[in-house]
Design an enzyme around this catalytic site. Structure first.
Site, mmCIF file in Angstrom:
data_model
loop_
_atom_site.group_PDB
_atom_site.id
_atom_site.type_symbol
_atom_site.label_atom_id
_atom_site.label_comp_id
_atom_site.label_asym_id
_atom_site.label_seq_id
_atom_site.Cartn_x
_atom_site.Cartn_y
_atom_site.Cartn_z
ATOM 1 N N ASN A 1 8.039 -10.033 -8.587
ATOM 2 C CA ASN A 1 8.799 -9.690 -7.579
ATOM 3 C C ASN A 1 9.687 -8.303 -7.591
ATOM 4 O O ASN A 1 10.714 -8.443 -7.988
ATOM 5 C CB ASN A 1 9.676 -10.913 -6.924
ATOM 6 C CG ASN A 1 10.333 -10.498 -5.567
ATOM 7 O OD1 ASN A 1 10.128 -9.598 -4.898
ATOM 8 N ND2 ASN A 1 11.491 -11.242 -5.401
ATOM 9 N N TRP A 2 9.069 -7.418 -6.969
ATOM 10 C CA TRP A 2 9.798 -6.085 -7.164
ATOM 11 C C TRP A 2 10.807 -5.763 -6.096
ATOM 12 O O TRP A 2 11.276 -4.719 -6.253
ATOM 13 C CB TRP A 2 8.496 -5.005 -6.816
ATOM 14 C CG TRP A 2 7.561 -4.864 -8.062
ATOM 15 C CD1 TRP A 2 7.642 -5.285 -9.287
ATOM 16 C CD2 TRP A 2 6.466 -3.768 -8.201
ATOM 17 N NE1 TRP A 2 6.466 -4.903 -9.779
ATOM 18 C CE2 TRP A 2 5.977 -3.949 -9.418
ATOM 19 C CE3 TRP A 2 5.940 -2.818 -7.173
ATOM 20 C CZ2 TRP A 2 4.825 -3.234 -9.791
ATOM 21 C CZ3 TRP A 2 4.882 -2.075 -7.668
ATOM 22 C CH2 TRP A 2 4.460 -2.269 -8.828
ATOM 23 N N LYS A 3 10.966 -6.701 -5.156
ATOM 24 C CA LYS A 3 12.094 -6.463 -4.171
ATOM 25 C C LYS A 3 11.895 -5.146 -3.642
ATOM 26 O O LYS A 3 10.895 -4.643 -3.339
ATOM 27 C CB LYS A 3 13.503 -6.582 -4.849
ATOM 28 C CG LYS A 3 13.431 -8.069 -5.578
ATOM 29 C CD LYS A 3 14.415 -8.484 -6.170
ATOM 30 C CE LYS A 3 14.702 -9.884 -6.831
ATOM 31 N NZ LYS A 3 16.002 -10.468 -7.176
ATOM 32 N N HIS B 1 13.147 -16.474 -0.101
ATOM 33 C CA HIS B 1 13.928 -16.240 -1.506
ATOM 34 C C HIS B 1 15.284 -16.228 -1.012
ATOM 35 O O HIS B 1 15.729 -16.054 0.084
ATOM 36 C CB HIS B 1 13.200 -14.727 -1.703
ATOM 37 C CG HIS B 1 13.881 -14.207 -2.986
ATOM 38 N ND1 HIS B 1 15.201 -13.956 -3.217
ATOM 39 C CD2 HIS B 1 13.290 -14.464 -4.174
ATOM 40 C CE1 HIS B 1 15.390 -13.426 -4.506
ATOM 41 N NE2 HIS B 1 14.124 -13.741 -4.983
ATOM 42 N N GLU C 1 17.513 -13.987 -1.446
ATOM 43 C CA GLU C 1 18.104 -12.939 -1.054
ATOM 44 C C GLU C 1 17.720 -12.884 0.633
ATOM 45 O O GLU C 1 18.671 -12.409 1.532
ATOM 46 C CB GLU C 1 17.548 -11.795 -1.497
ATOM 47 C CG GLU C 1 18.241 -11.635 -2.796
ATOM 48 C CD GLU C 1 17.384 -10.742 -3.793
ATOM 49 O OE1 GLU C 1 17.597 -10.676 -4.986
ATOM 50 O OE2 GLU C 1 16.338 -10.335 -3.379
ATOM 51 N N GLU D 1 14.694 -21.274 -8.313
ATOM 52 C CA GLU D 1 15.531 -20.084 -8.483
ATOM 53 C C GLU D 1 17.018 -20.361 -8.282
ATOM 54 O O GLU D 1 17.462 -20.258 -7.309
ATOM 55 C CB GLU D 1 15.071 -18.936 -7.570
ATOM 56 C CG GLU D 1 13.810 -18.415 -8.134
ATOM 57 C CD GLU D 1 13.741 -16.991 -7.712
ATOM 58 O OE1 GLU D 1 13.286 -16.065 -8.453
ATOM 59 O OE2 GLU D 1 13.758 -16.426 -6.406
ATOM 60 N N GLY E 1 19.463 -11.983 -11.274
ATOM 61 C CA GLY E 1 19.899 -10.469 -11.250
ATOM 62 C C GLY E 1 21.121 -10.485 -12.119
ATOM 63 O O GLY E 1 21.721 -9.628 -12.367
ATOM 64 N N SER F 1 16.586 -14.256 -13.941
ATOM 65 C CA SER F 1 16.734 -13.645 -15.067
ATOM 66 C C SER F 1 15.919 -13.997 -16.446
ATOM 67 O O SER F 1 16.289 -14.161 -17.463
ATOM 68 C CB SER F 1 18.241 -13.920 -15.732
ATOM 69 O OG SER F 1 19.157 -13.326 -14.810
ATOM 70 N N GLY G 1 12.067 -11.114 -11.464
ATOM 71 C CA GLY G 1 12.482 -9.543 -10.534
ATOM 72 C C GLY G 1 12.465 -8.456 -11.356
ATOM 73 O O GLY G 1 11.574 -7.891 -11.569
ATOM 74 N N GLY G 2 13.859 -8.187 -12.012
ATOM 75 C CA GLY G 2 13.958 -6.740 -12.873
ATOM 76 C C GLY G 2 12.802 -6.657 -13.801
ATOM 77 O O GLY G 2 12.474 -5.569 -14.261
#
Length: 242
Positions: free
Chosen positions: A9-11, A96, A98, A165, A171, A204, A225-226
Site C-alpha cells: 500500500n503506497w498510500k 483502511h 486512515e 491491521e 507506521g 510495521s 505500507g512503508g
C-alpha cells in the site's frame, strides 16, 4: 488451500515517474517469487494507468486504495468501479484505518464500497483493527467482530480478502507479536462463513519480521505500507522464506 496475497500500500507516495522507476527495479524480484504467491501493488490513482500499461506479462497485480459506491455522479474527489476496471485494476483497499480516522469512513460506507467493488469484479481488501486505547481496555475482540458484523452484510466472502491491521502498529515501528497476530486472525476466521478466505496481517511489516509472521498458520499474507516503497525491501518481503 488458502491463497497467499502480499500487497503493498503506497498510500500518498510516488509520482508516475517514481512509480515506473520502482517497477523497473522490482519486476525481477516479483518473477523470482514462488508461484503460489500473489503480489499486489495498491498505488495512488495517478499511477494506476502508467503501471497498468507496464504490467502486461508480469505476475504483479494492480490495486487501488479506494472506490466509491456509485457508478457515476456528483462525488468530487471520488473514483468509481468502472474507472478502475477500465485500466486493469484487480484489487482495492477498503476501510483502511486512515480512511476511517481522517476522512469519516464508517462501517456503513465501508459496506457500500465493498458491494461496489464486488459488483464490478474487483477483489476488496477489507481492513479491520483496534486502536491502542481499545487494546488496553481489552476491547480488541469485541471491536473487530463488531466491524466485521457491520462491514460484511450481504458481502460475498469468496471474493474477499481481509487485512487485520492493529492501528497502533501502523507506521509506528511497533509490530504486533506474531503469536498475537496469529491469534486475532484465527478469531476473525472462526467468525466467517468462508474459512478459506485469505487473511493478511498489516502493521510495521519489514524484511526482518516477514519470515516469522508468514510462518504462523493463520496468516495468509501481508498488507505493507512503508516497506513496500523501495524495490529492495519489498523484494525481500515477497521472497520471504517459507
Amino acid at each position: 488451500m488458502r491463497k497467499i496475497i502480499l500487497a503493498g500500500n503506497w498510500k500518498m507516495y510516488k509520482t508516475q515517474a517514481e512509480a515506473l522507476e520502482f517497477l523497473e527495479g522490482f519486476k525481477p524480484n516479483a518473477e523470482d517469487a514462488p508461484e503460489n504467491r500473489e503480489v499486489v501493488l495498491c498505488v495512488p490513482f495517478t499511477a494506476l494507468s502508467a503501471l497498468s500499461k507496464n504490467l502486461h506479462g508480469s505476475r504483479i497485480r494492480l490495486g487501488a486504495q479506494n472506490i466509491h459506491w456509485e457508478e457515476a455522479g456528483a462525488y468530487t474527489g471520488e473514483i468509481s468501479g468502472p474507472m478502475l476496471t477500465e485500466i486493469g485494476v484487480r484489487y482495492v483497499i477498503i476501510g483502511h484505518s486512515e480512511r476511517r480516522q481522517y476522512f469519516g469512513e464508517t462501517d456503513e460506507t465501508v459496506n457500500l464500497r465493498l458491494k461496489a467493488a464486488q459488483k464490478y469484479g474487483l477483489i476488496p481488501i477489507l481492513c479491520v483493527g483496534e486502536t491502542k486505547e481499545q487494546r488496553a481496555a481489552k476491547e480488541t475482540e469485541s471491536h473487530i467482530l463488531g466491524q466485521l458484523e457491520k462491514d460484511l452484510v450481504d458481502i460475498d466472502q469468496t471474493q474477499l480478502v481481509i487485512a487485520y491491521e492493529p492501528i497502533w502498529a501502523i507506521g509506528t515501528g511497533e509490530t504486533c507479536e506474531s503469536d498475537e497476530a496469529n491469534r486475532v486472525i484465527g478469531l476473525i476466521r472462526s467468525k466467517l462463513d468462508n474459512k478459506d478466505i485469505t487473511i493478511q496481517y498489516g502493521g510495521s511489516v519489514k524484511p526482518d519480521n516477514i519470515d516469522e509472521l508468514m510462518a504462523k498458520p493463520e496468516i495468509d499474507g501481508v498488507l505493507v505500507g512503508g516497506a513496500s516503497l523501495t524495490p529492495e525491501s519489498w523484494g525481500k518481503i515477497v521472497n520471504y522464506r517459507a
